[in-house]
Design a protein around this motif. Structure first.
Motif, PDB file in Angstrom:
ATOM      1  N   LEU A  85     -47.862  13.435  27.194  1.00  0.00           N
ATOM      2  CA  LEU A  85     -48.699  12.329  26.716  1.00  0.00           C
ATOM      3  C   LEU A  85     -48.088  10.967  27.037  1.00  0.00           C
ATOM      4  O   LEU A  85     -48.788   9.956  27.021  1.00  0.00           O
ATOM      5  N   ARG A  86     -46.782  10.936  27.301  1.00  0.00           N
ATOM      6  CA  ARG A  86     -46.029   9.707  27.569  1.00  0.00           C
ATOM      7  C   ARG A  86     -46.225   8.666  26.459  1.00  0.00           C
ATOM      8  O   ARG A  86     -46.712   7.549  26.712  1.00  0.00           O
ATOM      9  N   PRO A  87     -45.899   8.994  25.225  1.00  0.00           N
ATOM     10  CA  PRO A  87     -46.111   8.032  24.128  1.00  0.00           C
ATOM     11  C   PRO A  87     -45.361   6.717  24.312  1.00  0.00           C
ATOM     12  O   PRO A  87     -45.796   5.689  23.773  1.00  0.00           O
ATOM     13  N   HIS A  88     -44.250   6.732  25.068  1.00  0.00           N
ATOM     14  CA  HIS A  88     -43.532   5.474  25.290  1.00  0.00           C
ATOM     15  C   HIS A  88     -44.369   4.471  26.084  1.00  0.00           C
ATOM     16  O   HIS A  88     -44.145   3.258  25.997  1.00  0.00           O
ATOM     17  N   GLN A  89     -45.359   4.971  26.832  1.00  0.00           N
ATOM     18  CA  GLN A  89     -46.215   4.082  27.606  1.00  0.00           C
ATOM     19  C   GLN A  89     -47.279   3.408  26.747  1.00  0.00           C
ATOM     20  O   GLN A  89     -47.958   2.474  27.208  1.00  0.00           O
ATOM     21  N   VAL A 149     -42.016  -4.881  41.148  1.00  0.00           N
ATOM     22  CA  VAL A 149     -40.606  -4.531  40.974  1.00  0.00           C
ATOM     23  C   VAL A 149     -40.419  -3.025  40.834  1.00  0.00           C
ATOM     24  O   VAL A 149     -39.386  -2.474  41.232  1.00  0.00           O
ATOM     25  N   LYS A 150     -41.430  -2.349  40.307  1.00  0.00           N
ATOM     26  CA  LYS A 150     -41.350  -0.890  40.209  1.00  0.00           C
ATOM     27  C   LYS A 150     -41.328  -0.267  41.603  1.00  0.00           C
ATOM     28  O   LYS A 150     -40.517   0.631  41.879  1.00  0.00           O
ATOM     29  N   ARG A 151     -42.206  -0.737  42.492  1.00  0.00           N
ATOM     30  CA  ARG A 151     -42.224  -0.215  43.860  1.00  0.00           C
ATOM     31  C   ARG A 151     -40.939  -0.610  44.597  1.00  0.00           C
ATOM     32  O   ARG A 151     -40.369   0.190  45.341  1.00  0.00           O
ATOM     33  N   PRO A 153     -40.515  -0.817  34.442  1.00  0.00           N
ATOM     34  CA  PRO A 153     -39.889  -1.955  33.761  1.00  0.00           C
ATOM     35  C   PRO A 153     -40.289  -2.101  32.300  1.00  0.00           C
ATOM     36  O   PRO A 153     -39.499  -2.586  31.482  1.00  0.00           O
ATOM     37  N   VAL A 154     -41.511  -1.686  31.952  1.00  0.00           N
ATOM     38  CA  VAL A 154     -41.924  -1.748  30.545  1.00  0.00           C
ATOM     39  C   VAL A 154     -41.138  -0.735  29.731  1.00  0.00           C
ATOM     40  O   VAL A 154     -40.639  -1.039  28.632  1.00  0.00           O
ATOM     41  N   LEU A 186     -38.089  -1.352  26.627  1.00  0.00           N
ATOM     42  CA  LEU A 186     -38.112  -0.751  25.288  1.00  0.00           C
ATOM     43  C   LEU A 186     -36.786  -0.103  24.921  1.00  0.00           C
ATOM     44  O   LEU A 186     -36.535   0.170  23.743  1.00  0.00           O
ATOM     45  N   THR A 187     -35.938   0.153  25.898  1.00  0.00           N
ATOM     46  CA  THR A 187     -34.661   0.817  25.623  1.00  0.00           C
ATOM     47  C   THR A 187     -33.455  -0.048  25.975  1.00  0.00           C
ATOM     48  O   THR A 187     -32.325   0.345  25.686  1.00  0.00           O
ATOM     49  N   ASP A 188     -33.689  -1.185  26.596  1.00  0.00           N
ATOM     50  CA  ASP A 188     -32.598  -2.070  27.017  1.00  0.00           C
ATOM     51  C   ASP A 188     -32.270  -3.055  25.900  1.00  0.00           C
ATOM     52  O   ASP A 188     -33.147  -3.799  25.434  1.00  0.00           O
ATOM     53  N   GLY A 189     -31.012  -3.071  25.478  1.00  0.00           N
ATOM     54  CA  GLY A 189     -30.597  -3.925  24.366  1.00  0.00           C
ATOM     55  C   GLY A 189     -30.836  -5.395  24.626  1.00  0.00           C
ATOM     56  O   GLY A 189     -31.323  -6.132  23.753  1.00  0.00           O
ATOM     57  N   ALA A 190     -30.497  -5.869  25.839  1.00  0.00           N
ATOM     58  CA  ALA A 190     -30.682  -7.283  26.160  1.00  0.00           C
ATOM     59  C   ALA A 190     -32.166  -7.664  26.145  1.00  0.00           C
ATOM     60  O   ALA A 190     -32.541  -8.749  25.660  1.00  0.00           O
ATOM     61  N   SER A 191     -33.019  -6.779  26.643  1.00  0.00           N
ATOM     62  CA  SER A 191     -34.458  -7.059  26.650  1.00  0.00           C
ATOM     63  C   SER A 191     -34.999  -7.134  25.231  1.00  0.00           C
ATOM     64  O   SER A 191     -35.814  -8.009  24.900  1.00  0.00           O
TER      65      SER A 191
END
Length: 484
Positions: free
Chosen positions: A204-208, A368-370, A459-460, A464-469
């Protein structure tokens, strides 16, 4: 007839030959279903002609599918525990046979790749080698009760009952029940599959779903905090989560073979064989039904945007994602579409400045993803599978497109916060300018990490998991509250 693979003849007479099923046993997936999914992605119009071919029989149908699809046997989701057992038995001189209902040409390619089978017994385009027909073939070949069989589902039951010894690999619940009822106890079980519910949730990719939070922005940015409008926005968020998850699963089904070649994506539930395509299709129907049924409680304009989102993502999955630049423009448009849908659900039109900001920002994130995918391939020296329309020589031009779009988003945002609508909504609107350096820092950091080959995901999802972001996101929220 399938050719016989070379193998030493040294084996003790007491050891019975080992016969192994392919689909669901040696391979965790069903090769016929896998082939049909590949055919759906590569030659959908041929797929439309196949239903009439079923009348010719299942063996003929499998042969026709094999005519059009050469499944990548090197990257099939093999049951590793079973495969290790077969390799060990083979090294000790035991005769091992691949006995399957799959088409003989596909089965032979699997046997050639693995190199542990003495011979292949499979469907030949006329006879479908399953159930009692498979049992009769094995009895003719070895004699009654003179072989050991490994299977996984109820069609294997007659063969297991007629074997001297039976083993199972990822057995279905139905097979377990029937084996118990007939008093058959498998001597070994080779289990290698994740729990279905866990696999379904992962698919389901809930993180998306974080992307769908854009739906809530129009009423929030308009400072319209009425319970009715916020409830409508939350319902719209639910609808988009259902439809988006359905399209993610559909895309994963179409990309099942491509994902298996990817070092990270091969662990996705469908690619890894942990979740069956049948379960996936059922989940897709349920999710789409829920999403559009709930949309009936919202304004009709929202249903239009939801339907447009579904149509765009399906077109993207089938075709557009393989056209360079068009793919990233579509992705950025899907983000902006979420804003429009949120505005329609809450009867809150969005500013043209906000729409322009979203287009440039999300175009940069899509690019940036590509870029990261190409850069990571370049740094690791892996071969480019040109199914996205990009070349390795495009890297610098893609970087230019993406960084230009990032700074265009910053410029549009600066104009947006200077407009009369924003100054009317915020008592201390000049403080919003503090958001600009946060945006510049985050966008530059994302592109810098991508250029170093350190951005390995969407990148999204990364944010969600990057501390600096997360810290920069918290700073932006604090600035907004101070400006109010």
């Amino acid at each position: 007839m399938p050719q016989i693979l070379s193998q030493p003849e040294s084996r003790t007479a007491e050891i019975k030959p080992l016969c192994v099923d392919l689909d669901g046993t040696l391979v965790k997936s069903d090769t016929l279903i896998d082939s049909l999914l590949v055919l759906t992605r590569t030659h959908p119009f041929i797929l439309l002609r196949l239903p009439g071919q079923i009348l010719r029989g299942k063996a003929a149908f499998k042969a026709i599918v094999t005519d059009h699809v050469a499944l990548d046997v090197a990257h099939l989701p093999y049951n590793r525990k079973l495969l290790q057992f077969l390799q060990k038995e083979h090294s000790q001189g035991r005769e091992i046979y691949l006995t399957t209902g799959a088409d003989a040409r596909l089965a032979q390619r699997v046997a050639d790749h693995l190199g542990v089978f003495r011979e292949v017994l499979a469907s030949d385009g006329t006879h479908n080698l399953t159930g009692t027909r498979k049992l009769a073939s094995l009895r003719d070949r070895f004699g009654a009760g003179a072989f050991v069989y490994i299977g996984n589902d109820t069609p294997d039951l007659p063969v297991m009952a007629g074997a001297a010894e039976s083993m199972v690999a990822n057995p279905s619940r139905r097979l377990r029940m029937k084996l118990r009822a007939q008093g058959i106890t498998p001597s070994q079980a080779f289990e290698e599959r994740r729990e279905p519910l866990r696999s379904l949730i992962k698919a389901l990719r809930p993180h998306q779903w974080a992307k769908n939070l854009l739906i809530l922005l129009p009423p929030l940015l308009a400072h319209n905090h009425s319970v009715r409008l916020l409830s409508a926005a939350l319902l719209a968020f639910f609808c988009f989560c259902c439809v988006a998850s359905g399209t993610y699963m559909f895309n994963d089904l179409l990309d099942i073979e491509t994902d298996r070649r990817n070092p990270k994506k091969r662990f996705r539930p469908f690619a890894s064989g942990d979740l069956s395509p049948a379960a996936g299709l059922a989940a897709i129907v349920l999710l789409l039904t829920l999403g559009f049924a709930a949309a009936q409680f919202l304004p009709a304009a929202f249903s239009f945007w939801l339907l447009l989102y579904l149509g765009s993502t399906l077109l993207y999955s089938f075709y557009l994602k393989r056209i360079a630049l068009i793919d990233v423009i579509v992705l950025s448009a899907l983000y902006t579409l979420r804003l429009l849908a949120g505005g329609a659900a809450a009867n809150t039109p969005i500013s043209h400045w906000l729409a322009g900001f979203a287009i440039f920002l999300f175009l940069s994130l899509a690019i940036v993803k590509r870029f990261a995918e190409l850069e990571n391939l370049r740094l690791t020296g892996m071969q480019l599978k040109n199914d996205r329309g990009y070349l390795m020589s495009d890297i610098e031009q893609i970087r230019a497109f993406g960084t230009a779009s990032a700074f265009a988003a910053v410029v549009v945002f600066a104009n947006y916060i200077s407009g009369p609508d924003v100054t009317a909504l915020y008592h201390h609107s000049p403080r919003l300018w503090l958001i600009v350096p946060c945006m510049v820092l985050w966008l530059c950091r994302v592109w810098l990490l991508a250029s170093r080959g350190e951005l390995n995901e969407d990148p999204v999802a990364f944010a969600l998991t990057d501390g600096a972001s997360l810290a920069m996101g918290g700073a932006v929220l604090a600035i907004v509250l101070l400006a109010m």
